[in-house]
Enzyme design. Structure first.
Site, short mmCIF file in Angstrom:
data_model
loop_
_atom_site.label_atom_id
_atom_site.label_comp_id
_atom_site.label_asym_id
_atom_site.label_seq_id
_atom_site.Cartn_x
_atom_site.Cartn_y
_atom_site.Cartn_z
N GLU A 378 0.81 -1.22 0.00
CA GLU A 378 0.00 0.00 0.00
C GLU A 378 0.84 1.27 0.00
OE1 GLU A 378 -2.62 -3.29 1.27
OE2 GLU A 378 -0.61 -2.63 1.90
N HIS A 445 -11.45 -5.90 8.74
CA HIS A 445 -12.12 -5.62 7.48
C HIS A 445 -13.40 -4.82 7.68
CE1 HIS A 445 -9.56 -9.11 6.56
NE2 HIS A 445 -9.60 -8.73 5.30
#
Length: 639
Positions: A378, A445
């Site tokens: 990322e 998540h």
């Protein structure tokens, strides 16, 4: 090499006189900066570090501008907002570092990717030190460059110490160049104190890379003869090591070589010194004569974001009833059609279409060059997005889940957010953030972590609740040259339908939507909270409320909030985020400060429990504020 050496010697004197505040010396390392810069074309980007003065002088930046930069004056490159070499300049194709060293390696990837997408035969060179090779960004950037065959020259100046930490405590391989093997990357070791070897080797490689794009890792063996910065000193360095490297001084050795070859006389050497000394002195006087920067509050605030007036494109009359996820996909697709320099990047976004299938079919429509699968890295991809923006492209990055943004946090809050304020560069980057609970996905998540970014000046944060808003706001976010975090609630993706205009249209970022009107209370929410509030109002038709869907959290439509609260006299803020430190706290404070005389009760906040997001349905239902909102709303009405 003589010019940066003489400038440095002068700066050390000025430092002792208190006329500059700090200095990072590159004495003994000039051959690397000078040689690499001379090997590249003027239009090719170089990303230097704070010990690479030779890059700036090699690009012929007027010295008074450098001196003004170091004194924090207007003629510098940051309007007094940053110091030393923490700046970039498109005029000279230089992109300066930030103190968090690693991200600029990924920025170089993005710059090189833009060249490759346009089929330009350009190289990008980026500098780092041996200490920064311990950072994860080093691994991520080299891996991405290798996988994508990007024309980047990674220049590692191995000068023996990261501040006071020797290389023996930084890595165990014999040479940094050995790391190239792990990336399938060509690598070379170069004597960084030999200007001829630096220039010859880098020139050959640069020319070859222009015709055969690929990354190359270069380890320059050199030594730092001064402290990390002057206050650090060099007491931790053994004297015999200092003596050994003093004999390898690149400037004195090259001067002796030129004299022995009959290419430089004493008279010519003296003349050069006099000319450079005169240039330094005249430019110093010009910089000293310049008035200090005057504090201007409005200019400071205005420069946090690049000023931008979005082209207003009205929604058409033709509509279709589609899901939130379809509207986002449609906005992305129409933006890709509008901008041929727009690149989508993320894990599994290509043929697979992303884990939520938002980019399904995009590869067939736009090709794999513009719809790019990324390695799991990322930080490097955020940085590469920044590099694309620097080199005249637009970038949309998909965080597979908003939770994963923590692995790319640094370049978002320290690079993207600050780059316009620091040196007037835009960060034309949208980061899509699939977020939220209610789908039993557990602690990693399910977060809705918008408050991490609303706190950071320079970022815009958008959080739509309805399909039509999502499409129009996403298009506006892509048009906007400022960095935008675009939150998309996963539980709404396929559960919320709406009539969405089929054409390409925009909606203004920073404008809330008034969904219901009433006189008794103001309800403020965004994302899934808006739907919880609507359900509550539908179940209680006797409640007469204004319901505000913020849609944008930064900038925040405070006028819409104040206007409603001044009418109703009561306010309740519903957020899915946990309570402490969430945006509801700031909104509550703003209402108390600006609408206090209109309030009939204290402002109420309703939020999720201050725990991580749990997995099982019973625990998740308890965690979320949906079940508590109705009671809190009625209690406030009855106050």
């Amino acid at each position: 090499m003589l010019k940066p050496r003489m400038i440095e010697e002068k700066m050390l004197i000025l430092l002792r006189q208190g006329k500059i505040s700090k200095w990072f010396s590159g004495i003994g390392q000039e051959a690397i900066s000078v040689g690499v810069t001379a090997s590249l074309l003027k239009e090719e980007y170089i990303l230097p570090m704070h010990r690479n003065l030779g890059v700036f002088t090699g690009r012929d930046i007027p010295l008074y501008r450098l001196f003004s930069q170091w004194q924090g004056k207007e003629s510098g490159f940051t309007k007094g907002r940053d110091r030393s070499f923490h700046f970039g300049t498109q005029e000279f194709n230089i992109v300066g570092m930030i103190s968090h060293l690693g991200p600029q390696l990924g920025v170089a990837d993005g710059i090189a990717l833009a060249h490759k997408l346009r089929n330009e035969q350009n190289v990008c060179a980026v500098f780092t030190g041996e200490g920064a090779t311990s950072e994860g960004d080093f691994h991520e950037a080299l891996n991405v460059a290798s996988v994508w065959e990007l024309p980047v020259i990674f220049c590692v100046e191995n000068n023996g110490y990261g501040l006071s930490t020797p290389t023996s405590e930084q890595f165990r391989c014999e040479n940094i160049a050995d790391k190239g093997i792990g990336y399938g990357m060509e690598s070379h070791i170069i004597d960084g104190n030999n200007i001829l070897e630096v220039y010859t080797k880098v020139s050959e490689l640069a020319e070859d890379i222009r015709n055969n794009p690929r990354p190359v890792l270069l380890e320059f063996k050199t030594f730092r003869m001064r402290g990390h910065e002057e206050a650090s000193g060099t007491k931790y360095v053994p004297q015999e090591l200092m003596d050994t490297w003093a004999l390898k001084d690149p400037l004195s050795n090259y001067r002796n070589f030129l004299k022995n070859e009959g290419l430089l006389s004493e008279e010519e050497d003296d003349k050069l010194k006099l000319l450079i000394k005169a240039e330094i002195e005249s430019h110093l006087q010009k910089a000293f004569a310049e008035e200090p920067v005057e504090a201007d509050e409005s200019r400071e605030l205005d420069d946090v974001y690049q000023s931008f007036k979005d082209e207003v494109v009205e929604a058409g009359s033709e509509k279709e009833n589609i899901r939130l996820i379809d509207a986002i996909s449609q906005g992305l697709k129409q933006s890709m059609e509008r901008y041929d320099n727009l690149v989508i990047m993320g894990q599994d976004v290509a043929e697979y279409g992303g884990v939520f299938k938002i980019t399904e079919g995009f590869v067939e429509a736009f090709g794999r060059e513009r719809v790019r699968n990324t390695p799991i890295c990322e930080s490097a991809i955020v940085s590469a997005s920044m590099g694309l923006s620097i080199n005249k492209c637009k970038a949309v990055m998909e965080m597979q889940f908003a939770d994963f943004v923590s692995s790319g946090f640094n370049p978002i809050v320290n690079y993207l957010a600050k780059v316009h304020y620091r040196w007037d560069e835009n960060a034309d980057v949208v980061i899509r953030m699939p977020c939220g609970a209610g789908v039993q996905a557990g602690p990693f998540h399910s977060q809705t972590n918008e408050a991490w970014f609303t706190k950071t000046p320079g970022l815009k944060v958008v959080y739509p609740a309805f399909p039509a808003d999502a499409k129009g706001l996403l298009i506006s976010a892509i048009n906007d040259p400022n960095p935008v975090l675009f939150f998309e609630h996963k539980a709404l993706y396929r559960s919320v339908y709406g009539d969405v205009p089929t054409n390409y249209y925009t909606l203004p970022i920073g404008k809330a939507s008034l969904l219901r009107e009433g006189n008794d209370i103001t309800i403020i929410s965004y994302g899934a909270g808006v739907h919880w509030a609507l359900e509550t109002l539908d179940n209680n038709p006797d409640i007469n409320a204004d319901l505000i869907d913020l849609r944008s959290l930064q900038p925040l439509d405070t006028e819409a909030i104040y206007r409603s609260v001044r009418k109703t006299g009561k306010a309740i803020i519903l957020q899915e985020d946990t309570m402490f430190g969430g945006i509801a706290s700031d909104i509550s404070a703003l209402i108390m400060e600006n609408c206090f005389e209109h309030l009939d009760a204290a402002v109420k906040r309703v939020a999720s429990m201050d725990t991580p997001v749990p997995f099982s349905k019973a625990l998740e239902d308890q965690f979320l504020p949906k079940g508590r909102f109705e009671k809190e709303l009625k209690d406030l009405l009855e106050y």
